[in-house]
Design a protein around this motif. Structure first.
Motif, PDB file in Angstrom:
ATOM      1  N   LEU A   1      13.081  48.557  41.537  1.00 37.23           N
ATOM      2  CA  LEU A   1      14.172  49.859  41.974  1.00 37.23           C
ATOM      3  C   LEU A   1      14.304  49.623  43.243  1.00 37.23           C
ATOM      4  O   LEU A   1      15.495  49.808  43.882  1.00 37.23           O
ATOM      5  CB  LEU A   1      13.510  51.130  41.618  1.00 37.23           C
ATOM      6  CG  LEU A   1      13.444  51.305  40.200  1.00 37.23           C
ATOM      7  CD1 LEU A   1      12.567  52.750  40.127  1.00 37.23           C
ATOM      8  CD2 LEU A   1      14.692  51.788  39.446  1.00 37.23           C
ATOM      9  N   ILE A   2      13.424  49.422  44.369  1.00 37.66           N
ATOM     10  CA  ILE A   2      13.599  49.065  45.713  1.00 37.66           C
ATOM     11  C   ILE A   2      14.680  48.094  46.028  1.00 37.66           C
ATOM     12  O   ILE A   2      15.479  47.935  46.866  1.00 37.66           O
ATOM     13  CB  ILE A   2      12.586  48.987  46.498  1.00 37.66           C
ATOM     14  CG1 ILE A   2      11.672  50.204  46.413  1.00 37.66           C
ATOM     15  CG2 ILE A   2      12.699  48.477  47.811  1.00 37.66           C
ATOM     16  CD1 ILE A   2      10.077  50.018  47.127  1.00 37.66           C
ATOM     17  N   ASN A   3      14.428  46.907  45.162  1.00 40.39           N
ATOM     18  CA  ASN A   3      15.295  45.758  45.333  1.00 40.39           C
ATOM     19  C   ASN A   3      16.782  45.839  45.052  1.00 40.39           C
ATOM     20  O   ASN A   3      17.656  45.531  45.537  1.00 40.39           O
ATOM     21  CB  ASN A   3      14.801  44.597  44.593  1.00 40.39           C
ATOM     22  CG  ASN A   3      13.499  43.911  45.253  1.00 40.39           C
ATOM     23  OD1 ASN A   3      13.302  43.935  46.366  1.00 40.39           O
ATOM     24  ND2 ASN A   3      12.652  43.450  44.241  1.00 40.39           N
ATOM     25  N   VAL A   4      16.856  46.848  44.102  1.00 41.31           N
ATOM     26  CA  VAL A   4      18.237  47.424  43.547  1.00 41.31           C
ATOM     27  C   VAL A   4      18.925  48.285  44.658  1.00 41.31           C
ATOM     28  O   VAL A   4      20.050  48.047  44.879  1.00 41.31           O
ATOM     29  CB  VAL A   4      18.329  48.169  41.958  1.00 41.31           C
ATOM     30  CG1 VAL A   4      19.625  48.570  41.720  1.00 41.31           C
ATOM     31  CG2 VAL A   4      17.831  47.026  41.298  1.00 41.31           C
ATOM     32  N   GLY A   5      18.146  49.338  44.984  1.00 40.94           N
ATOM     33  CA  GLY A   5      18.861  50.312  45.802  1.00 40.94           C
ATOM     34  C   GLY A   5      18.312  50.717  46.909  1.00 40.94           C
ATOM     35  O   GLY A   5      18.788  51.841  47.640  1.00 40.94           O
ATOM     36  N   GLY A   6      16.985  50.422  47.300  1.00 40.79           N
ATOM     37  CA  GLY A   6      16.178  50.743  48.345  1.00 40.79           C
ATOM     38  C   GLY A   6      15.366  51.835  48.170  1.00 40.79           C
ATOM     39  O   GLY A   6      14.999  52.151  47.134  1.00 40.79           O
ATOM     40  N   VAL A   7      14.684  52.221  49.184  1.00 43.26           N
ATOM     41  CA  VAL A   7      13.574  53.211  49.106  1.00 43.26           C
ATOM     42  C   VAL A   7      13.789  54.470  48.552  1.00 43.26           C
ATOM     43  O   VAL A   7      13.176  55.000  47.511  1.00 43.26           O
ATOM     44  CB  VAL A   7      12.659  53.461  50.314  1.00 43.26           C
ATOM     45  CG1 VAL A   7      11.591  54.394  50.083  1.00 43.26           C
ATOM     46  CG2 VAL A   7      11.859  52.125  50.871  1.00 43.26           C
ATOM     47  N   GLU A   8      14.747  55.236  48.872  1.00 47.33           N
ATOM     48  CA  GLU A   8      14.947  56.580  48.579  1.00 47.33           C
ATOM     49  C   GLU A   8      15.748  56.495  47.195  1.00 47.33           C
ATOM     50  O   GLU A   8      15.313  57.350  46.496  1.00 47.33           O
ATOM     51  CB  GLU A   8      15.875  57.167  49.509  1.00 47.33           C
ATOM     52  CG  GLU A   8      16.321  58.641  49.079  1.00 47.33           C
ATOM     53  CD  GLU A   8      16.987  59.603  50.290  1.00 47.33           C
ATOM     54  OE1 GLU A   8      17.771  60.337  49.958  1.00 47.33           O
ATOM     55  OE2 GLU A   8      16.340  59.372  51.469  1.00 47.33           O
ATOM     56  N   TYR A   9      16.341  55.479  46.891  1.00 57.30           N
ATOM     57  CA  TYR A   9      16.895  55.161  45.574  1.00 57.30           C
ATOM     58  C   TYR A   9      15.811  55.286  44.562  1.00 57.30           C
ATOM     59  O   TYR A   9      15.918  55.719  43.514  1.00 57.30           O
ATOM     60  CB  TYR A   9      17.746  53.928  45.476  1.00 57.30           C
ATOM     61  CG  TYR A   9      18.167  53.451  44.132  1.00 57.30           C
ATOM     62  CD1 TYR A   9      19.293  54.118  43.522  1.00 57.30           C
ATOM     63  CD2 TYR A   9      17.610  52.470  43.311  1.00 57.30           C
ATOM     64  CE1 TYR A   9      19.575  53.801  42.313  1.00 57.30           C
ATOM     65  CE2 TYR A   9      17.978  52.317  42.081  1.00 57.30           C
ATOM     66  CZ  TYR A   9      19.034  52.890  41.381  1.00 57.30           C
ATOM     67  OH  TYR A   9      19.454  52.264  40.294  1.00 57.30           O
ATOM     68  N   ALA A  10      14.665  54.428  44.868  1.00 52.61           N
ATOM     69  CA  ALA A  10      13.781  54.299  43.881  1.00 52.61           C
ATOM     70  C   ALA A  10      12.828  55.499  43.820  1.00 52.61           C
ATOM     71  O   ALA A  10      12.468  55.964  42.790  1.00 52.61           O
ATOM     72  CB  ALA A  10      12.714  53.267  44.542  1.00 52.61           C
ATOM     73  N   GLY A  11      12.943  56.313  44.877  1.00 51.51           N
ATOM     74  CA  GLY A  11      12.297  57.714  44.921  1.00 51.51           C
ATOM     75  C   GLY A  11      12.894  58.617  43.916  1.00 51.51           C
ATOM     76  O   GLY A  11      12.300  59.480  42.998  1.00 51.51           O
TER      77      GLY A  11
END
Length: 475
Positions: A449-459
């Motif tokens: 998820l981080i690779n797709v959209g970054g840390v907040e996206y993953a959260g």
């Protein structure tokens, strides 16, 4: 087959008398039932002002009253007595918040200078069974105007005096004859009749003697509930089923040692069930007036113009059964003063600084534990976390604190360093245990998820996922 004599078709005197007797008893039964129903409706239509020092017996009385009907309580006002007025307020708010009753006004009333009773520490700390401190509710110190306004209103007010009479004295002093506006002032005492003299005694009355004399002389309609000490209270408490907030608290306080042994009786509790009409009470035929005080008591004199009546509980066993039934009935949540919740993502970011996936996971674990253990969080629950202390996985620890209310400052969270996936075990004071372990594949999902959209996206994506897809849950 047993045969019964047949009644003659032509009714003679005997048959007429028989039918008349049957009709009489049927009518009496109907009238009695109707009177009992009307009596209870009258009780429910009255708004109670509950004046309490929140000693242990007061707490049990308030629990019974809340179980009976939260809507019959106009307000609470605390008074200096067994507990201090401030601690009484804290303990009252803690009880109300524990049962989700948040719309009854609470006031801090009169404080007295001078030595505290020997059992003050026991009362302040509720014999080791303290409720959590106030979280959302608060008490108002400007009580005189609001309480007097309620008494002067068109609604009938029953004043339930479970503590010393200092607040009643202040009301009468500031608003002369206000107490005569009450439907009645109910209070517990031991009544002694010797050689034609009637004396009422209780610690509440003698603690503030001047206030008691003023109230008794005020002309207010006063009902003194005659309560005799009974040694079976501890047995009654221990026989309760461990099913409600009330019964769990009562059993805990009864099992804790109380070196003063001052609160193992049913004074305020029995007065409360008498005042709400849930047990049979016989009012004295005689009326009384206050004559003088004597050491340890207050002397009454019989007179047709008297303002004081003595009420006796006619069936002690029935009254105790009623109390047990009320305590074993869950108190219905009541009120709507909860604030509009902050969006979860905003809440987490305000605490942690950003919306990372591991702080979200810890938050979700904490919230799931509160749901599973029926806990309000913050107090009465401990968390034991197993996690690395290196970010980003250590952010799980922050999330657990935020989701469960278990914090380092309150010393109800401990952290054990480990290299495995984060996990946490929660334990409540009621004995519930709940474990939450992160599933082994979740770290790789987070990385993707981080690779797709970054840390907040993953959260945010983790926050949207079902709990059972992220954790192994075990009771």
């Amino acid at each position: 087959m047993r045969r019964y004599p047949r009644l003659s078709m032509k009714l003679g005197d005997t048959a007429v008398q028989l039918f008349a007797s049957i009709a009489f008893f049927v009518i009496i039964s109907i009238v009695a039932d109707a009177a009992a129903t009307a009596h209870e409706k009258t009780m429910r239509s009255n708004n109670f002002i509950v004046d309490t020092d929140m000693g242990l017996d007061d707490v049990r009385a308030v629990m019974a009253l809340l179980s009976y009907d939260t809507e019959c309580i106009a307000s609470f006002v605390t008074v200096e007595g067994s507990a201090s007025a401030g601690k009484a307020s804290d303990n009252l708010i803690g009880l109300l918040e524990s049962v989700d009753v948040d719309d009854i006004p609470i006031y801090i009333g009169s404080r007295l200078e001078g030595a505290a009773p020997p059992w003050r520490k026991t009362a302040n700390n509720l014999n080791g069974a303290k409720f959590p401190p106030p979280r959302e509710l608060s008490a108002d110190t400007l009580w005189l105007e609001d309480i007097s306004g309620a008494i002067f209103s068109d609604k009938p007010i029953r004043y339930l005096a479970l503590g010393p009479l200092s607040n009643l004295f202040s009301l009468e002093k500031h608003y002369p004859h206000i107490l005569s506006k009450c439907d009645a002032v109910w209070l517990p005492a031991e009544v002694e009749n010797r050689h034609g003299t009637t004396v009422i005694r209780s610690w509440n009355l003698s603690w503030d003697e001047e206030s008691t004399k003023t109230v008794l002389e005020s002309g207010a309609k006063i009902v003194v509930v005659d309560i005799e000490r009974n040694g079976t209270a501890k047995e009654i408490f221990s026989s309760l089923t461990d099913t409600t907030v009330s019964t769990r608290w009562i059993k805990k306080t009864a099992s804790n040692p109380d070196k003063n042994n001052r609160h193992i009786f049913l004074y305020d509790e029995l007065t409360t069930v008498a005042a709400i009409g849930k047990t049979s009470v016989r009012l004295s035929d005689e009326s009384y007036k206050f004559v003088r005080s004597k050491k340890g008591g207050f002397v009454l004199e019989s007179t047709p113009e008297g303002n004081i009546r003595i009420a006796s509980i006619t069936d002690y066993a029935d009254a105790v059964t009623t109390l047990k039934r009320l305590w074993q009935t869950p108190i219905a949540p009541h009120g709507h003063l909860k604030e509009t919740p902050i969006p979860t993502a905003t809440y987490i970011k305000a605490f942690h600084g950003h919306l990372g996936p591991y702080v979200v996971l810890g938050f979700m674990a904490g919230k799931e534990a509160l749901k599973a253990t029926h806990s309000h969080g913050h107090f009465g629950i401990d968390a034991e976390v197993y996690s690395t202390r290196k970010p980003p996985r250590s952010c799980f620890i922050d999330g657990v604190q935020l989701g469960s209310g278990c914090t380092l400052g309150k010393n109800n969270i401990t952290v054990h360093e480990t290299t495995g996936v984060p996990r946490v075990t929660f334990r409540t004071v009621g004995g519930s245990i709940f474990s939450v372990t992160l599933k082994g594949n979740v770290p790789s999902i987070i990385d993707s998820l981080i690779n797709v959209g970054g840390v907040e996206y993953a959260g945010r994506k983790i926050l949207e996922m079902p709990v059972d897809s992220l954790f192994i849950l075990a009771k």
